[in-house]
Design an enzyme around this catalytic site. Structure first.
Site, PDB file in Angstrom:
ATOM      1  N   LYS A 185       8.386   4.755 -17.170  1.00  0.00           N
ATOM      2  CA  LYS A 185       9.426   3.748 -17.509  1.00  0.00           C
ATOM      3  C   LYS A 185       9.416   2.693 -16.400  1.00  0.00           C
ATOM      4  CE  LYS A 185      13.246   2.093 -17.037  1.00  0.00           C
ATOM      5  NZ  LYS A 185      13.465   0.646 -16.750  1.00  0.00           N
ATOM      6  N   GLU A 260      11.894   7.207  -3.364  1.00  0.00           N
ATOM      7  CA  GLU A 260      11.565   6.175  -2.365  1.00  0.00           C
ATOM      8  C   GLU A 260      12.601   5.079  -2.547  1.00  0.00           C
ATOM      9  OE1 GLU A 260       9.273   6.293  -0.123  1.00  0.00           O
ATOM     10  OE2 GLU A 260       8.246   8.083  -0.839  1.00  0.00           O
ATOM     11  N   CYS A 294      11.164  -3.520   0.056  1.00  0.00           N
ATOM     12  CA  CYS A 294      11.953  -2.440   0.650  1.00  0.00           C
ATOM     13  C   CYS A 294      11.782  -2.448   2.167  1.00  0.00           C
ATOM     14  CB  CYS A 294      11.536  -1.104   0.072  1.00  0.00           C
ATOM     15  SG  CYS A 294       9.768  -0.832   0.152  1.00  0.00           S
ATOM     16  N   GLU A 395      21.675  -3.450   2.413  1.00  0.00           N
ATOM     17  CA  GLU A 395      20.439  -4.069   1.925  1.00  0.00           C
ATOM     18  C   GLU A 395      20.785  -5.260   1.032  1.00  0.00           C
ATOM     19  OE1 GLU A 395      17.981  -1.962  -0.972  1.00  0.00           O
ATOM     20  OE2 GLU A 395      16.227  -2.492   0.225  1.00  0.00           O
TER      21      GLU A 395
END
Ligand code: NAP
Length: 504
Positions: A185, A260, A294, A395
């Site tokens: 997906k 992750e 990231c 973030e």
């Protein structure tokens, strides 16, 4: 500076899910579109909104195809992955251009993303003929003891949009080499890149049904993949909130899951650093991929002795970066992925200013002229940022970086380590002792010395500690670990009952 070329005149691709090697229309007939973030009016593809029953079909196909795939010899599986990498190499430019249209990163970086997939294919294919198990002496006579890797079964792979080919390659290639079949997906923002990758695998000889692609929203198609009892393991890359949720669901099902997740990475710049080199690194680390990595350098922790020089040089360089459509070769900073993310990034500028930070550069949505049809945010630099403030802790995932002044190495290390994340940290210094101390004391899965927080290579493990993940690593020599089980095998040819720990 800005630059926007005209929207592409390519017709939108209309497609279904890719299940059992065939296009399959969605079960509800509902669709969604993938659009170019530099020209939102440009539709790149129209795809079905996947549901639980589409995922059921994908799992059934994966189970069926997986029976033979797991028995296919490792080197034969590796050959297919290698061929896929070679096809990617031939089609690199076409794939890179599609990626830029689908998610906006500038073409040079899109080529790098494809290259990462090619590198991973070659690396993993090379692993297919290496010895995988161990043979160990038994404590008993006429008895052998050994280990072997076994596939997990059907693996669910769920990926974000920021590395549309690299991240799926990091997951698909080792999962396939280990003998698993897959339900994949991809992010709703980059579905066509995912389809092209699966088509390439099949063109390289992957049997139909070994990888099955279900498009749609995370909240529906993704959720159905995570909860499906026929899927043995989940490999997920994305945000911390989604990862936490997936981890809880998998925990309840005792389903293996590797995560992750996000980062709040920092470059530390010491007084003894080469300041020009550190500015080069900060510019690339903070504004590459419009800060949507990231590993983006979203904090710059700078010792006071070089703070003025470093800040002045960074501001001058960042102000000159050209913003626009990533297909324009002169553009250095592309759009951000979508309207929601644009507003979120902009909101953080306000949060930073309210917290007492100085807005040194950027800070306004760029919508002049042709930029108005896309989602553009200029390189934004906040100065005098306080450790512990929200812009220093959370973030942002955009072209915003926060300069945090510090007095000493101890303070720099404490600030760098002082978030809940632990993906990538870096230090610029010309002092060997300072460099080694940082390597030992920085709390992250990846540490750089005299390089920014981005730039990982596929032959090393990739991943983070603390909230950045749950202890797994991708790529490198451990790439197969999250996609295989160890089986311990004992073969007793003594012809009599031998009791371990008793008859020794
Ligand atoms: P995200 O919102 O968590 O989405 C990631 C993927 O999960 C997408 O495919 C998404 O589908 C799907 N998803 C959402 N909700 C789900 C659910 N309930 N169940 C199953 N799947 C679900 O993250 P993103 O915004 O795409 O990506 C940015 C994040 O990824 C950042 O935090 C970044 O740091 C992180 N990231 C980490 C790494 C790493 O290796 N550590 C690498 C790259 C990015 P939709 O697309 O439909 O929402």
């Amino acid at each position: 500076m800005t630059g926007v070329s005209a929207p592409s005149d390519e017709a939108p691709v209309q497609t279904g899910h890719h299940i059992g090697g065939r296009r399959l229309e969605g079960s509800t007939g509902q669709t969604f579109t993938s659009r170019n973030p530099a020209h939102w009016s440009e539709v790149v593809a129209e795809l079905p909104l996947g549901t639980g029953s589409d995922v059921d079909a994908a799992v059934a196909a994966a189970r069926e195809a997986g029976r033979d795939w797991r028995r296919t010899p490792w080197p034969a599986r590796g050959e297919i992955i290698l061929r896929a990498g070679l096809i990617m190499e031939q089609r690199k430019e076409e794939l890179a251009r599609l990626m830029t249209r689908e998610m906006g990163k500038v073409l040079t970086e899109a080529r790098g993303d494809v290259q990462e997939g090619i590198d991973m294919a070659k690396y993993i294919a090379g692993a297919s003929r290496r010895p995988f198990g161990e043979t160990m002496p038994s404590e008993l006579r006429h008895k052998w003891a050994m280990t072997m890797r076994q596939p997990l079964g059907v693996v669910g792979i769920i990926t974000p949009w920021n590395f549309p080919l690299a991240i799926p390659s990091w997951k698909l290639f080792p999962a396939l080499l280990a003998g698993n079949s897959v339900v994949f997906k991809p992010a709703e923002d980059t579905p066509l890149c995912a389809l092209r990758l699966v088509e390439i695998l099949e063109a390289a000889g992957l049997p139909a049904g070994v990888v099955n692609l279900v498009f749609g929203l995370g909240s529906e198609a993704g959720e159905a993949v995570v909860r499906h009892p026929g899927i043995n393991a989940i490999s997920f890359t994305g945000s911390v909130p989604t990862g936490r949720h997936i981890s809880a669901v998998c925990g309840g099902m005792l389903k293996r899951c590797s995560l992750e997740l996000g980062g709040k990475n920092a470059i530390v710049v010491m007084d003894d650093a080469d300041v020009a080199l550190a500015v080069d690194g900060a510019l690339w680390g903070a504004f590459g991929t419009s800060g949507q990595r990231c590993t983006a350098s979203s904090r710059l922790v700078v010792q006071r002795g070089v703070l003025g020089d470093f800040t002045d040089a960074l501001l001058a360089r960042a102000a000159a970066l050209r913003l626009g459509d990533g297909l324009d070769p002169d553009v250095e900073v592309g759009p951000v992925i979508n309207e929601r993310q644009l507003q979120r990034i902009h909101a953080y500028t306000g949060i930073g200013v309210d917290e007492g930070a100085q807005l040194l550069l950027g800070g306004e949505i760029a919508a002049q002229g042709a930029l108005a049809d896309g989602f553009f945010y200029p390189p934004t630099i906040l100065g005098s940022v306080r450790a512990g403030s929200r812009v220093e802790q959370e973030e942002i995932f955009g072209p915003t970086t926060a300069i945090v002044p510090v007095a000493t190495l101890d303070e720099a290390l404490a600030v760098a380590n002082g978030t809940t994340y632990g993906l990538s940290l870096s230090i610029y210094t010309n002092d060997l002792g300072t460099g080694f101390r940082a390597v030992e004391e920085l709390e992250s899965g990846i540490v750089y010395v005299n390089a920014p927080t981005i730039g990982a290579e596929i032959q090393l493990p990739f991943g983070g500690i603390k909230s950045t993940g749950n202890g797994h690593r991708e790529a490198g020599t451990v790439a197969l670990d999250q996609f295989s089980e160890w089986k311990s095998v004992y073969i007793d040819y003594s012809g009599r009952l031998q009791r371990a720990q008793i008859d020794t």
